[in-house]
Write a protein that holds these residues in place. Structure first.
Motif, PDB file in Angstrom:
ATOM      1  N   GLN A  64       0.814  -1.212   0.000  1.00  0.00           N
ATOM      2  CA  GLN A  64       0.000   0.000   0.000  1.00  0.00           C
ATOM      3  C   GLN A  64       0.850   1.265   0.000  1.00  0.00           C
ATOM      4  O   GLN A  64       0.547   2.225  -0.710  1.00  0.00           O
ATOM      5  N   HIS A  65       1.906   1.279   0.797  1.00  0.00           N
ATOM      6  CA  HIS A  65       2.673   2.509   0.990  1.00  0.00           C
ATOM      7  C   HIS A  65       3.928   2.595   0.134  1.00  0.00           C
ATOM      8  O   HIS A  65       4.480   3.687  -0.036  1.00  0.00           O
ATOM      9  N   GLY A  66       4.409   1.478  -0.384  1.00  0.00           N
ATOM     10  CA  GLY A  66       5.681   1.446  -1.109  1.00  0.00           C
ATOM     11  C   GLY A  66       6.795   1.038  -0.155  1.00  0.00           C
ATOM     12  O   GLY A  66       6.724   1.305   1.047  1.00  0.00           O
ATOM     13  N   PHE A  67       7.829   0.419  -0.687  1.00  0.00           N
ATOM     14  CA  PHE A  67       8.876  -0.165   0.145  1.00  0.00           C
ATOM     15  C   PHE A  67       9.540   0.869   1.060  1.00  0.00           C
ATOM     16  O   PHE A  67       9.494   0.757   2.285  1.00  0.00           O
ATOM     17  N   PHE A  68      10.180   1.867   0.468  1.00  0.00           N
ATOM     18  CA  PHE A  68      10.913   2.832   1.288  1.00  0.00           C
ATOM     19  C   PHE A  68      10.006   3.761   2.088  1.00  0.00           C
ATOM     20  O   PHE A  68      10.308   4.035   3.258  1.00  0.00           O
ATOM     21  N   PRO A  69       8.884   4.232   1.532  1.00  0.00           N
ATOM     22  CA  PRO A  69       7.981   5.033   2.372  1.00  0.00           C
ATOM     23  C   PRO A  69       7.455   4.267   3.580  1.00  0.00           C
ATOM     24  O   PRO A  69       7.343   4.835   4.674  1.00  0.00           O
ATOM     25  N   PHE A  70       7.155   2.973   3.405  1.00  0.00           N
ATOM     26  CA  PHE A  70       6.706   2.172   4.544  1.00  0.00           C
ATOM     27  C   PHE A  70       7.801   2.076   5.597  1.00  0.00           C
ATOM     28  O   PHE A  70       7.555   2.302   6.785  1.00  0.00           O
ATOM     29  N   LEU A  71       9.019   1.719   5.168  1.00  0.00           N
ATOM     30  CA  LEU A  71      10.113   1.583   6.129  1.00  0.00           C
ATOM     31  C   LEU A  71      10.348   2.889   6.890  1.00  0.00           C
ATOM     32  O   LEU A  71      10.536   2.885   8.107  1.00  0.00           O
ATOM     33  N   TRP A  72      10.355   3.992   6.170  1.00  0.00           N
ATOM     34  CA  TRP A  72      10.577   5.304   6.789  1.00  0.00           C
ATOM     35  C   TRP A  72       9.516   5.580   7.856  1.00  0.00           C
ATOM     36  O   TRP A  72       9.830   5.950   8.979  1.00  0.00           O
ATOM     37  N   ARG A  73       8.261   5.382   7.486  1.00  0.00           N
ATOM     38  CA  ARG A  73       7.179   5.653   8.435  1.00  0.00           C
ATOM     39  C   ARG A  73       7.192   4.667   9.598  1.00  0.00           C
ATOM     40  O   ARG A  73       6.959   5.053  10.744  1.00  0.00           O
ATOM     41  N   TYR A  74       7.473   3.389   9.301  1.00  0.00           N
ATOM     42  CA  TYR A  74       7.506   2.376  10.355  1.00  0.00           C
ATOM     43  C   TYR A  74       8.550   2.741  11.412  1.00  0.00           C
ATOM     44  O   TYR A  74       8.274   2.720  12.612  1.00  0.00           O
ATOM     45  N   VAL A  75       9.757   3.065  10.964  1.00  0.00           N
ATOM     46  CA  VAL A  75      10.831   3.409  11.903  1.00  0.00           C
ATOM     47  C   VAL A  75      10.484   4.680  12.674  1.00  0.00           C
ATOM     48  O   VAL A  75      10.663   4.739  13.896  1.00  0.00           O
ATOM     49  N   ASN A  76       9.975   5.687  11.994  1.00  0.00           N
ATOM     50  CA  ASN A  76       9.589   6.930  12.669  1.00  0.00           C
ATOM     51  C   ASN A  76       8.493   6.696  13.698  1.00  0.00           C
ATOM     52  O   ASN A  76       8.544   7.242  14.804  1.00  0.00           O
ATOM     53  N   ASP A  77       7.500   5.885  13.327  1.00  0.00           N
ATOM     54  CA  ASP A  77       6.415   5.583  14.269  1.00  0.00           C
ATOM     55  C   ASP A  77       6.925   4.793  15.469  1.00  0.00           C
ATOM     56  O   ASP A  77       6.469   4.994  16.592  1.00  0.00           O
ATOM     57  N   TRP A  78       7.877   3.889  15.224  1.00  0.00           N
ATOM     58  CA  TRP A  78       8.442   3.093  16.310  1.00  0.00           C
ATOM     59  C   TRP A  78       9.146   4.017  17.313  1.00  0.00           C
ATOM     60  O   TRP A  78       8.965   3.906  18.531  1.00  0.00           O
ATOM     61  N   VAL A  79       9.929   4.958  16.790  1.00  0.00           N
ATOM     62  CA  VAL A  79      10.630   5.909  17.665  1.00  0.00           C
ATOM     63  C   VAL A  79       9.624   6.795  18.398  1.00  0.00           C
ATOM     64  O   VAL A  79       9.757   7.043  19.593  1.00  0.00           O
ATOM     65  N   ARG A  80       8.627   7.234  17.690  1.00  0.00           N
ATOM     66  CA  ARG A  80       7.644   8.173  18.254  1.00  0.00           C
ATOM     67  C   ARG A  80       6.690   7.530  19.263  1.00  0.00           C
ATOM     68  O   ARG A  80       6.418   8.100  20.314  1.00  0.00           O
ATOM     69  N   PHE A  81       6.167   6.347  18.927  1.00  0.00           N
ATOM     70  CA  PHE A  81       5.118   5.713  19.739  1.00  0.00           C
ATOM     71  C   PHE A  81       5.569   4.461  20.479  1.00  0.00           C
ATOM     72  O   PHE A  81       4.830   3.948  21.318  1.00  0.00           O
ATOM     73  N   GLY A  82       6.718   3.926  20.122  1.00  0.00           N
ATOM     74  CA  GLY A  82       7.149   2.638  20.651  1.00  0.00           C
ATOM     75  C   GLY A  82       6.613   1.517  19.782  1.00  0.00           C
ATOM     76  O   GLY A  82       5.653   1.701  19.027  1.00  0.00           O
ATOM     77  N   TYR A  83       7.256   0.358  19.877  1.00  0.00           N
ATOM     78  CA  TYR A  83       6.882  -0.769  19.017  1.00  0.00           C
ATOM     79  C   TYR A  83       5.411  -1.145  19.178  1.00  0.00           C
ATOM     80  O   TYR A  83       4.666  -1.240  18.199  1.00  0.00           O
ATOM     81  N   TYR A  84       4.989  -1.355  20.410  1.00  0.00           N
ATOM     82  CA  TYR A  84       3.640  -1.860  20.646  1.00  0.00           C
ATOM     83  C   TYR A  84       2.558  -0.879  20.197  1.00  0.00           C
ATOM     84  O   TYR A  84       1.510  -1.284  19.717  1.00  0.00           O
ATOM     85  N   ASN A  85       2.799   0.398  20.339  1.00  0.00           N
ATOM     86  CA  ASN A  85       1.802   1.416  19.997  1.00  0.00           C
ATOM     87  C   ASN A  85       1.954   1.981  18.589  1.00  0.00           C
ATOM     88  O   ASN A  85       1.231   2.904  18.214  1.00  0.00           O
ATOM     89  N   SER A  86       2.874   1.447  17.827  1.00  0.00           N
ATOM     90  CA  SER A  86       3.037   1.878  16.441  1.00  0.00           C
ATOM     91  C   SER A  86       1.752   1.585  15.666  1.00  0.00           C
ATOM     92  O   SER A  86       1.188   0.495  15.776  1.00  0.00           O
ATOM     93  N   PRO A  87       1.269   2.544  14.873  1.00  0.00           N
ATOM     94  CA  PRO A  87       0.037   2.310  14.100  1.00  0.00           C
ATOM     95  C   PRO A  87       0.105   1.073  13.201  1.00  0.00           C
ATOM     96  O   PRO A  87      -0.885   0.356  13.076  1.00  0.00           O
ATOM     97  N   PHE A  88       1.258   0.805  12.588  1.00  0.00           N
ATOM     98  CA  PHE A  88       1.372  -0.379  11.731  1.00  0.00           C
ATOM     99  C   PHE A  88       1.260  -1.663  12.548  1.00  0.00           C
ATOM    100  O   PHE A  88       0.668  -2.643  12.098  1.00  0.00           O
ATOM    101  N   GLU A  89       1.827  -1.662  13.753  1.00  0.00           N
ATOM    102  CA  GLU A  89       1.730  -2.852  14.607  1.00  0.00           C
ATOM    103  C   GLU A  89       0.314  -3.029  15.149  1.00  0.00           C
ATOM    104  O   GLU A  89      -0.177  -4.152  15.232  1.00  0.00           O
ATOM    105  N   LYS A  90      -0.337  -1.949  15.482  1.00  0.00           N
ATOM    106  CA  LYS A  90      -1.736  -2.043  15.937  1.00  0.00           C
ATOM    107  C   LYS A  90      -2.598  -2.640  14.831  1.00  0.00           C
ATOM    108  O   LYS A  90      -3.433  -3.510  15.072  1.00  0.00           O
ATOM    109  N   ASP A  91      -2.388  -2.166  13.606  1.00  0.00           N
ATOM    110  CA  ASP A  91      -3.142  -2.669  12.460  1.00  0.00           C
ATOM    111  C   ASP A  91      -2.866  -4.161  12.243  1.00  0.00           C
ATOM    112  O   ASP A  91      -3.789  -4.948  12.005  1.00  0.00           O
ATOM    113  N   ALA A  92      -1.613  -4.561  12.359  1.00  0.00           N
ATOM    114  CA  ALA A  92      -1.257  -5.972  12.160  1.00  0.00           C
ATOM    115  C   ALA A  92      -1.859  -6.847  13.266  1.00  0.00           C
ATOM    116  O   ALA A  92      -2.297  -7.972  12.993  1.00  0.00           O
TER     117      ALA A  92
END
Length: 108
Positions: A64-92
């Motif tokens: 959905q997001h593209g390879f590098f855009p997904f990775l960028w957002r995933y890492v940023n969200d992990w730093v910002r919210f933590g692994y468990y609260n990352s939006p991508f992890e919540k969705d998964a």
């Protein structure tokens, strides 16, 4: 429904690094369409439907997001919210309970 193709790579050094970082003996991590495994066999992973759904959702997120855009957002969200609260992890985690998550999915 559109087909989604995934591959599994067992004994992945990438997943091994992730396992060390996460302090886990068994882990799956997705890059693009490839589900990398460490500390777990393909057969054991595939027998765990919730886990498969979780990782397939990450494959869908990459698509959905593209390879590098997904990775960028995933890492940023992990730093910002933590692994468990990352939006991508919540969705998964929600996808783990979705009976249709694996519809149209082919895992090689």
């Amino acid at each position: 429904m559109e087909k989604l193709y995934c591959r599994i790579r067992e004994n992945s050094w990438v997943a091994r690094l992730a396992a060390l970082k996460m302090g886990s003996s068994a882990i799956a991590i997705v890059f693009g369409r490839v589900i990398h495994l460490h500390g777990v066999s393909r057969e054991t992973f595939l027998a765990n439907t919730r886990w498969v759904r979780h990782e397939v959702r990450h494959v869908r997120q990459y698509r959905q997001h593209g390879f590098f855009p997904f990775l960028w957002r995933y890492v940023n969200d992990w730093v910002r919210f933590g692994y468990y609260n990352s939006p991508f992890e919540k969705d998964a985690r929600q996808a783990e309970h979705n009976a249709t998550e694996l519809d149209g999915v082919e895992i090689a």
